[in-house]
Design a protein around this motif. Structure first.
Motif, PDB file in Angstrom:
ATOM      1  N   PRO A 187      -3.664 -22.250 -71.189  1.00 60.63           N
ATOM      2  CA  PRO A 187      -2.808 -21.920 -72.332  1.00 60.63           C
ATOM      3  C   PRO A 187      -2.157 -20.551 -72.171  1.00 60.63           C
ATOM      4  O   PRO A 187      -2.703 -19.657 -71.525  1.00 60.63           O
ATOM      5  N   VAL A 188      -0.971 -20.412 -72.777  1.00 59.83           N
ATOM      6  CA  VAL A 188      -0.231 -19.149 -72.683  1.00 59.83           C
ATOM      7  C   VAL A 188      -0.202 -18.389 -74.010  1.00 59.83           C
ATOM      8  O   VAL A 188       0.114 -17.211 -74.049  1.00 59.83           O
ATOM      9  N   ALA A 189      -0.515 -19.064 -75.101  1.00 63.45           N
ATOM     10  CA  ALA A 189      -0.521 -18.418 -76.413  1.00 63.45           C
ATOM     11  C   ALA A 189      -1.291 -19.296 -77.386  1.00 63.45           C
ATOM     12  O   ALA A 189      -1.602 -20.465 -77.099  1.00 63.45           O
ATOM     13  N   LEU A 190      -1.614 -18.720 -78.528  1.00 58.26           N
ATOM     14  CA  LEU A 190      -2.325 -19.410 -79.608  1.00 58.26           C
ATOM     15  C   LEU A 190      -1.425 -19.454 -80.834  1.00 58.26           C
ATOM     16  O   LEU A 190      -0.964 -18.410 -81.308  1.00 58.26           O
ATOM     17  N   LEU A 191      -1.141 -20.645 -81.337  1.00 57.92           N
ATOM     18  CA  LEU A 191      -0.332 -20.848 -82.530  1.00 57.92           C
ATOM     19  C   LEU A 191      -1.216 -21.429 -83.626  1.00 57.92           C
ATOM     20  O   LEU A 191      -1.806 -22.496 -83.443  1.00 57.92           O
ATOM     21  N   GLY A 237      -9.984 -14.568 -87.628  1.00 60.21           N
ATOM     22  CA  GLY A 237     -10.921 -13.750 -86.868  1.00 60.21           C
ATOM     23  C   GLY A 237     -11.775 -14.580 -85.932  1.00 60.21           C
ATOM     24  O   GLY A 237     -11.997 -14.215 -84.769  1.00 60.21           O
ATOM     25  N   VAL A 238     -12.241 -15.723 -86.422  1.00 59.87           N
ATOM     26  CA  VAL A 238     -13.048 -16.625 -85.594  1.00 59.87           C
ATOM     27  C   VAL A 238     -12.201 -17.217 -84.463  1.00 59.87           C
ATOM     28  O   VAL A 238     -12.632 -17.289 -83.302  1.00 59.87           O
ATOM     29  N   LEU A 239     -10.985 -17.626 -84.798  1.00 56.16           N
ATOM     30  CA  LEU A 239     -10.129 -18.242 -83.785  1.00 56.16           C
ATOM     31  C   LEU A 239      -9.755 -17.258 -82.681  1.00 56.16           C
ATOM     32  O   LEU A 239      -9.670 -17.639 -81.502  1.00 56.16           O
ATOM     33  N   ARG A 240      -9.548 -16.022 -83.032  1.00 49.17           N
ATOM     34  CA  ARG A 240      -9.223 -15.024 -82.007  1.00 49.17           C
ATOM     35  C   ARG A 240     -10.405 -14.826 -81.058  1.00 49.17           C
ATOM     36  O   ARG A 240     -10.220 -14.637 -79.855  1.00 49.17           O
ATOM     37  N   ASP A 241     -11.616 -14.899 -81.595  1.00 50.64           N
ATOM     38  CA  ASP A 241     -12.801 -14.794 -80.735  1.00 50.64           C
ATOM     39  C   ASP A 241     -12.931 -16.014 -79.822  1.00 50.64           C
ATOM     40  O   ASP A 241     -13.403 -15.908 -78.689  1.00 50.64           O
ATOM     41  N   ARG A 242     -12.529 -17.170 -80.330  1.00 51.71           N
ATOM     42  CA  ARG A 242     -12.613 -18.390 -79.524  1.00 51.71           C
ATOM     43  C   ARG A 242     -11.569 -18.413 -78.403  1.00 51.71           C
ATOM     44  O   ARG A 242     -11.781 -19.036 -77.366  1.00 51.71           O
ATOM     45  N   HIS A 243     -10.435 -17.790 -78.652  1.00 53.93           N
ATOM     46  CA  HIS A 243      -9.310 -17.871 -77.712  1.00 53.93           C
ATOM     47  C   HIS A 243      -8.881 -16.468 -77.317  1.00 53.93           C
ATOM     48  O   HIS A 243      -7.749 -16.054 -77.554  1.00 53.93           O
ATOM     49  N   THR A 244      -9.785 -15.754 -76.723  1.00 54.04           N
ATOM     50  CA  THR A 244      -9.540 -14.351 -76.397  1.00 54.04           C
ATOM     51  C   THR A 244      -8.452 -14.217 -75.333  1.00 54.04           C
ATOM     52  O   THR A 244      -8.309 -15.069 -74.449  1.00 54.04           O
ATOM     53  N   GLY A 245      -7.691 -13.145 -75.453  1.00 59.81           N
ATOM     54  CA  GLY A 245      -6.681 -12.829 -74.452  1.00 59.81           C
ATOM     55  C   GLY A 245      -5.348 -13.514 -74.636  1.00 59.81           C
ATOM     56  O   GLY A 245      -4.408 -13.244 -73.883  1.00 59.81           O
ATOM     57  N   LEU A 246      -5.239 -14.398 -75.634  1.00 55.21           N
ATOM     58  CA  LEU A 246      -3.971 -15.096 -75.851  1.00 55.21           C
ATOM     59  C   LEU A 246      -3.162 -14.404 -76.945  1.00 55.21           C
ATOM     60  O   LEU A 246      -3.710 -14.022 -77.982  1.00 55.21           O
ATOM     61  N   PRO A 247      -1.854 -14.240 -76.750  1.00 51.75           N
ATOM     62  CA  PRO A 247      -1.010 -13.762 -77.857  1.00 51.75           C
ATOM     63  C   PRO A 247      -1.143 -14.706 -79.047  1.00 51.75           C
ATOM     64  O   PRO A 247      -1.202 -15.929 -78.876  1.00 51.75           O
ATOM     65  N   LEU A 248      -1.204 -14.140 -80.237  1.00 51.70           N
ATOM     66  CA  LEU A 248      -1.393 -14.924 -81.460  1.00 51.70           C
ATOM     67  C   LEU A 248      -0.084 -15.018 -82.235  1.00 51.70           C
ATOM     68  O   LEU A 248       0.510 -13.993 -82.580  1.00 51.70           O
ATOM     69  N   VAL A 249       0.347 -16.241 -82.493  1.00 55.63           N
ATOM     70  CA  VAL A 249       1.488 -16.492 -83.372  1.00 55.63           C
ATOM     71  C   VAL A 249       0.964 -17.263 -84.578  1.00 55.63           C
ATOM     72  O   VAL A 249       0.268 -18.265 -84.429  1.00 55.63           O
TER      73      VAL A 249
END
Length: 204
Positions: free
Chosen positions: A25-29, A88-100
């Motif tokens: 993956p390249v980002a988290l939406l 907050g939980v999702l960012r921990d699950r998908h670390t290192g991805l830009p968040l949109v």
């Protein structure tokens, strides 16, 4: 295919439906739903499909009041609180991805109000409800002023109004569409996909 689980928040459990791309993956939406609707709205599903195909992890969040079976929305503060905990939980699950962050209608408002707090890099607002129908004096335009790159996609027949573009806000008006954006969901999703690509959040 979506994987569904729940995240506990101070306002009750929120449901999250996660779809991942075939490759890295390249980002988290992360997307929220409208006040009386759900995450299976046609525009949200079309955006999910387009974004996953473009290499993003897509998570659709169902607010606790909807998980509990209520249609009447919770107060804005409760929505923002639950959303922020989930993010907050999702960012921990998908670390290192830009968040949109984003969503449709009420979900778009929640995403805008909390975007800087949750560390988002950008915002996607579908059917942003600029004002209550027939009440243009009650503008919510200030909520779009996040300072982050923001895409708004509204129908030109939306009774909730259409915001204006600004320094960080690009507004795309879809002809013939109303608030539900049901006329051409794939076209709406393509607008968002192209904007994500322009921002560097999908492969070139």
């Amino acid at each position: 295919m979506s994987v569904t689980d729940e995240i506990l928040t101070p306002r009750g459990p929120a449901r999250v439906d996660t779809d991942v791309p075939a490759g890295a993956p390249v980002a988290l939406l992360v997307l929220g739903h409208g006040a009386g609707g759900g995450v299976d709205a046609p525009d949200l599903l079309a955006l999910r499909d387009a974004a996953v195909a473009a290499g993003l992890v897509v998570v659709r969040v169902t607010q606790p009041y909807r998980v509990a079976g209520r249609r009447a929305p919770a107060p804005a503060g409760h929505l923002d609180e639950a959303w922020s905990v989930v993010l907050g939980v999702l960012r921990d699950r998908h670390t290192g991805l830009p968040l949109v962050v984003g969503g449709r209608s009420s979900g778009a408002r929640v995403a805008c109000r909390t975007a800087t707090t949750v560390g988002a890099a950008g915002v996607v607002a579908l059917a942003f409800p600029l004002h209550p129908p027939g009440r243009p004096e009650r503008s919510r335009a200030a909520e779009l002023g996040t300072g982050l790159p923001t895409l708004v996609v509204n129908g030109d027949r939306d009774p909730f109004g259409v915001p204006e573009s600004g320094p960080d806000v690009r507004v795309v008006t879809r002809p013939g569409e109303r608030h539900d954006l049901r006329g051409d969901p794939s076209g709406t999703a393509a607008v968002v996909r192209d904007w994500l690509r322009d921002r560097g959040w999908t492969p070139a």
